[in-house]
Motif scaffolding. Structure first.
Motif, mmCIF file in Angstrom:
data_model
loop_
_atom_site.group_PDB
_atom_site.id
_atom_site.type_symbol
_atom_site.label_atom_id
_atom_site.label_comp_id
_atom_site.label_asym_id
_atom_site.label_seq_id
_atom_site.Cartn_x
_atom_site.Cartn_y
_atom_site.Cartn_z
ATOM 1 N N HIS A 27 -4.309 7.479 -14.817
ATOM 2 C CA HIS A 27 -3.758 6.149 -14.586
ATOM 3 C C HIS A 27 -4.650 5.134 -15.279
ATOM 4 C CE1 HIS A 27 -0.738 7.322 -11.629
ATOM 5 N NE2 HIS A 27 -1.624 8.209 -11.210
ATOM 6 N N LYS A 28 -4.057 4.310 -16.101
ATOM 7 C CA LYS A 28 -4.849 3.335 -16.851
ATOM 8 C C LYS A 28 -5.059 2.042 -16.077
ATOM 9 C CE LYS A 28 -4.133 5.237 -21.276
ATOM 10 N NZ LYS A 28 -4.939 5.174 -22.418
ATOM 11 N N SER A 29 -4.315 1.869 -14.991
ATOM 12 C CA SER A 29 -4.519 0.652 -14.218
ATOM 13 C C SER A 29 -5.721 0.835 -13.301
ATOM 14 C CB SER A 29 -3.271 0.341 -13.392
ATOM 15 O OG SER A 29 -3.020 1.387 -12.487
ATOM 16 N N LEU A 30 -6.428 -0.214 -13.085
ATOM 17 C CA LEU A 30 -7.593 -0.181 -12.220
ATOM 18 C C LEU A 30 -7.352 -1.092 -11.025
ATOM 19 C CD1 LEU A 30 -10.418 -0.455 -14.892
ATOM 20 C CD2 LEU A 30 -9.634 1.597 -13.727
ATOM 21 N N PHE A 31 -7.976 -0.777 -9.941
ATOM 22 C CA PHE A 31 -7.912 -1.644 -8.783
ATOM 23 C C PHE A 31 -9.330 -1.865 -8.280
ATOM 24 C CE2 PHE A 31 -7.566 2.663 -7.248
ATOM 25 C CZ PHE A 31 -8.412 2.695 -6.151
ATOM 26 N N THR A 32 -9.513 -2.985 -7.662
ATOM 27 C CA THR A 32 -10.828 -3.284 -7.121
ATOM 28 C C THR A 32 -10.958 -2.672 -5.737
ATOM 29 O OG1 THR A 32 -10.149 -5.329 -6.050
ATOM 30 C CG2 THR A 32 -10.840 -5.479 -8.369
ATOM 31 N N TYR A 33 -12.164 -2.569 -5.277
ATOM 32 C CA TYR A 33 -12.411 -2.053 -3.941
ATOM 33 C C TYR A 33 -11.672 -2.893 -2.903
ATOM 34 C CZ TYR A 33 -14.921 -0.159 0.044
ATOM 35 O OH TYR A 33 -15.230 0.429 1.230
ATOM 36 N N ALA A 34 -11.604 -4.193 -3.126
ATOM 37 C CA ALA A 34 -10.918 -5.094 -2.193
ATOM 38 C C ALA A 34 -9.411 -4.835 -2.150
ATOM 39 C CB ALA A 34 -11.183 -6.544 -2.574
ATOM 40 N N GLN A 35 -8.856 -4.279 -3.210
ATOM 41 C CA GLN A 35 -7.421 -3.989 -3.270
ATOM 42 C C GLN A 35 -7.070 -2.627 -2.683
ATOM 43 O OE1 GLN A 35 -7.384 -4.502 -7.539
ATOM 44 N NE2 GLN A 35 -6.019 -6.265 -7.350
ATOM 45 N N ARG A 36 -8.071 -1.878 -2.253
ATOM 46 C CA ARG A 36 -7.884 -0.509 -1.777
ATOM 47 C C ARG A 36 -6.877 -0.421 -0.632
ATOM 48 N NH1 ARG A 36 -12.481 2.580 1.516
ATOM 49 N NH2 ARG A 36 -12.334 0.593 2.556
ATOM 50 N N THR A 37 -7.010 -1.260 0.366
ATOM 51 C CA THR A 37 -6.122 -1.191 1.526
ATOM 52 C C THR A 37 -4.674 -1.437 1.128
ATOM 53 O OG1 THR A 37 -7.901 -1.865 2.993
ATOM 54 C CG2 THR A 37 -5.674 -2.126 3.825
ATOM 55 N N ALA A 38 -4.444 -2.416 0.271
ATOM 56 C CA ALA A 38 -3.082 -2.705 -0.167
ATOM 57 C C ALA A 38 -2.498 -1.524 -0.939
ATOM 58 C CB ALA A 38 -3.049 -3.964 -1.024
ATOM 59 N N LEU A 39 -3.314 -0.878 -1.747
ATOM 60 C CA LEU A 39 -2.859 0.284 -2.511
ATOM 61 C C LEU A 39 -2.501 1.442 -1.582
ATOM 62 C CD1 LEU A 39 -2.485 1.528 -5.365
ATOM 63 C CD2 LEU A 39 -4.825 2.349 -5.165
ATOM 64 N N ILE A 40 -3.360 1.709 -0.606
ATOM 65 C CA ILE A 40 -3.079 2.765 0.364
ATOM 66 C C ILE A 40 -1.776 2.457 1.099
ATOM 67 C CG2 ILE A 40 -3.827 3.795 2.552
ATOM 68 C CD1 ILE A 40 -6.722 3.464 1.551
ATOM 69 N N ASN A 41 -1.640 1.238 1.563
ATOM 70 C CA ASN A 41 -0.433 0.857 2.303
ATOM 71 C C ASN A 41 0.822 1.045 1.468
ATOM 72 O OD1 ASN A 41 -1.786 0.200 4.653
ATOM 73 N ND2 ASN A 41 -1.947 -1.960 4.145
ATOM 74 N N ARG A 42 0.790 0.575 0.243
ATOM 75 C CA ARG A 42 1.967 0.674 -0.625
ATOM 76 C C ARG A 42 2.357 2.123 -0.875
ATOM 77 N NH1 ARG A 42 0.726 -0.896 -6.329
ATOM 78 N NH2 ARG A 42 0.303 1.315 -6.451
ATOM 79 N N ASN A 43 1.382 2.942 -1.243
ATOM 80 C CA ASN A 43 1.688 4.332 -1.592
ATOM 81 C C ASN A 43 2.165 5.142 -0.396
ATOM 82 O OD1 ASN A 43 0.952 3.723 -4.181
ATOM 83 N ND2 ASN A 43 -1.026 4.725 -4.091
ATOM 84 N N TRP A 44 1.457 5.037 0.722
ATOM 85 C CA TRP A 44 1.822 5.857 1.880
ATOM 86 C C TRP A 44 3.025 5.307 2.632
ATOM 87 C CZ3 TRP A 44 0.813 10.690 2.345
ATOM 88 C CH2 TRP A 44 -0.229 11.213 1.596
ATOM 89 N N TYR A 45 3.281 4.017 2.556
ATOM 90 C CA TYR A 45 4.509 3.451 3.113
ATOM 91 C C TYR A 45 5.716 4.086 2.405
ATOM 92 C CZ TYR A 45 7.903 -0.014 4.716
ATOM 93 O OH TYR A 45 8.993 -0.634 5.271
ATOM 94 N N GLY A 46 5.646 4.140 1.091
ATOM 95 C CA GLY A 46 6.736 4.739 0.312
ATOM 96 C C GLY A 46 6.913 6.215 0.604
ATOM 97 N N THR A 47 5.810 6.928 0.790
ATOM 98 C CA THR A 47 5.894 8.348 1.105
ATOM 99 C C THR A 47 6.561 8.550 2.461
ATOM 100 O OG1 THR A 47 3.931 8.811 -0.223
ATOM 101 C CG2 THR A 47 4.539 10.460 1.415
ATOM 102 N N GLY A 48 6.184 7.755 3.445
ATOM 103 C CA GLY A 48 6.824 7.837 4.763
ATOM 104 C C GLY A 48 8.313 7.527 4.678
ATOM 105 N N ALA A 49 8.671 6.525 3.896
ATOM 106 C CA ALA A 49 10.074 6.154 3.729
ATOM 107 C C ALA A 49 10.869 7.274 3.059
ATOM 108 C CB ALA A 49 10.184 4.868 2.919
ATOM 109 N N ALA A 50 10.277 7.953 2.083
ATOM 110 C CA ALA A 50 10.975 9.043 1.392
ATOM 111 C C ALA A 50 11.268 10.201 2.346
ATOM 112 C CB ALA A 50 10.150 9.523 0.200
ATOM 113 N N PHE A 51 10.296 10.557 3.186
ATOM 114 C CA PHE A 51 10.530 11.622 4.156
ATOM 115 C C PHE A 51 11.574 11.199 5.189
ATOM 116 C CE2 PHE A 51 6.684 13.669 2.589
ATOM 117 C CZ PHE A 51 7.031 15.012 2.692
ATOM 118 N N ALA A 52 11.488 9.969 5.674
ATOM 119 C CA ALA A 52 12.450 9.484 6.668
ATOM 120 C C ALA A 52 13.859 9.465 6.088
ATOM 121 C CB ALA A 52 12.047 8.097 7.153
ATOM 122 N N LYS A 53 13.976 9.099 4.830
ATOM 123 C CA LYS A 53 15.284 9.070 4.171
ATOM 124 C C LYS A 53 15.915 10.461 4.188
ATOM 125 C CE LYS A 53 17.194 8.758 -0.473
ATOM 126 N NZ LYS A 53 16.832 8.577 -1.880
ATOM 127 N N ALA A 54 15.141 11.477 3.837
ATOM 128 C CA ALA A 54 15.672 12.844 3.803
ATOM 129 C C ALA A 54 16.102 13.298 5.197
ATOM 130 C CB ALA A 54 14.629 13.798 3.231
#
Length: 103
Positions: A27-54
């Protein structure tokens, strides 16, 4: 979580999905340590939604994949979390996943 949704739909349609350490993604995009929580939330929120959809679409067999994911999450260190710097990521991951799943 578009990858997760794609994998789940592939499994439901009878295709096999392989996880291999032989492939790598840079991945060529970088995130700062301060952005870590937002990144975790975004990625795992989507994963939870994908499983719930199925599950909402009446594909209960996907529960097996969800159980495997949960067991893996409990017993193994996160390869993704390891690249996100020090600190506990499991509680943030679980909260975001459950929120995405609508729990």
């Amino acid at each position: 979580a578009e990858d997760t949704d794609f994998v789940i739909r592939s499994l439901i349609d009878g295709f096999a999905v392989c996880d291999t350490p032989a492939a790598a993604v840079m991945h060529k995009s970088l995130f700062t340590y301060a952005q870590r929580t937002a990144l975790i939330n975004r990625n795992w929120y989507g994963t939870g939604a994908a499983f719930a959809k199925a599950i909402r679409l009446r594909h209960p067999e996907i529960v097996i994949a969800l159980i495997r994911l949960g067991l893996s999450w409990i017993v193994r260190p996160s390869r993704i979390g390891a690249g996100m710097g020090p600190g506990g990521h499991r509680s943030a991951t679980l909260k975001a996943f459950l929120a995405g799943a609508g729990v």
